[in-house]
Scaffold this motif. Sequence first.
Motif, short mmCIF file in Angstrom:
data_model
loop_
_atom_site.label_atom_id
_atom_site.label_comp_id
_atom_site.label_asym_id
_atom_site.label_seq_id
_atom_site.Cartn_x
_atom_site.Cartn_y
_atom_site.Cartn_z
N ARG A 52 -5.05 4.84 0.61
CA ARG A 52 -4.44 5.20 -0.68
C ARG A 52 -2.97 4.79 -0.69
O ARG A 52 -2.46 4.23 -1.65
N ARG A 93 -2.80 0.87 -0.66
CA ARG A 93 -3.21 0.31 -1.96
C ARG A 93 -2.15 0.55 -3.04
O ARG A 93 -1.83 -0.35 -3.83
N ASN A 94 -1.59 1.77 -3.06
CA ASN A 94 -0.56 2.07 -4.05
C ASN A 94 0.66 1.16 -3.89
O ASN A 94 1.22 0.67 -4.87
N ASP A 124 2.06 -1.65 -6.51
CA ASP A 124 3.47 -1.73 -6.93
C ASP A 124 4.02 -3.13 -6.69
O ASP A 124 4.73 -3.68 -7.54
N THR A 150 -11.00 3.57 -5.30
CA THR A 150 -10.57 2.90 -6.53
C THR A 150 -10.92 3.69 -7.78
O THR A 150 -10.56 3.30 -8.89
#
Lengths: 193, 112
Positions: free
Chosen positions: A77, A80-81, A85, A165
């Motif tokens: 998480r 991926r975040n 960005d 996701t």
Amino acid sequence: MPAASEIDDDRLVRLFVAGDPSAMESLYSKYRAQVYSWLVHTVGMEDAGDVHQEAWLRVVRSASSYRGGNFRAWLWRIVRNLAIDRSRLARPQVSLDEPLGGEEDGQTALDMLESEAAGVLERMDERERATILRDAIATLPPLQKEVVLFRVDAEMTFAEIAALTGTPLNTVLGRMRHAVKKLKGAFERGING
Amino acid sequence: MDRFHDNVLARLPKAEPPPGVDANVIAAIRAEARRSGMRKFSMRALMAAAFAAILLSVVNFRFGAGLNEVDTSAIAEEEGDIMLDIIGLASSADLYDVSDVDAADGYVLGLL
């Protein structure tokens, strides 16, 4: 019930929070290649190193707030975040499905890849073939590419990808099916000449 | 899909982080572990100090109160004895009425 490896991961996080650096080093050693490889093929080689370091910094700094349960999902998480960005700032990549030379041309990146790959792939060694396949993955539509990379680099199950996701499992499976069809076509035609 | 995945996709080599990236992450991990250890040590030290302060205040309160009680009573007792001595002295000297404490007090002051 969490898997044994997740219990091990949780135990390592607790040991790290108690001041044992080798515990986090073990976790880093376990996931470093997955994370870095996924980042290379998601945000690009140029940014992968920075995002990789930033992701692990966040992991070590927020380890004390990790409540346990699924370290892998928590780690991904964060990764991926950060990648999302970073990707917002990056240039959009060419999709396999988009025409390369305008509407009248009609040739897509996939067509070009397949025609170029034909006849040369059989002379290539495994590393070169991997490069071709990586290039093909890079030009997949973003949502299909995401599923493929989570499957290939992060070694996630489809259920894990769906959870991470926030996508229905059937949708994830559908994206993978479409992606594999494209990749398989490009790859097999290339190998068979 | 599975055969292609198993034979081709799953065998794709992964990119390895450059040594510099690994070194930076490991350094960050060790620094954070040190900080975490220090935070834990500081927290323990703080808790130990707080416990010691509470313990000290409790002991001081009990001990101090005890001392005050002893001192007060001892002083009162001593003063009482002195007064009795004075009264006795005055009485034996037949100078003042033994019941007149103020007079006895005045007598002693006169002696001084």
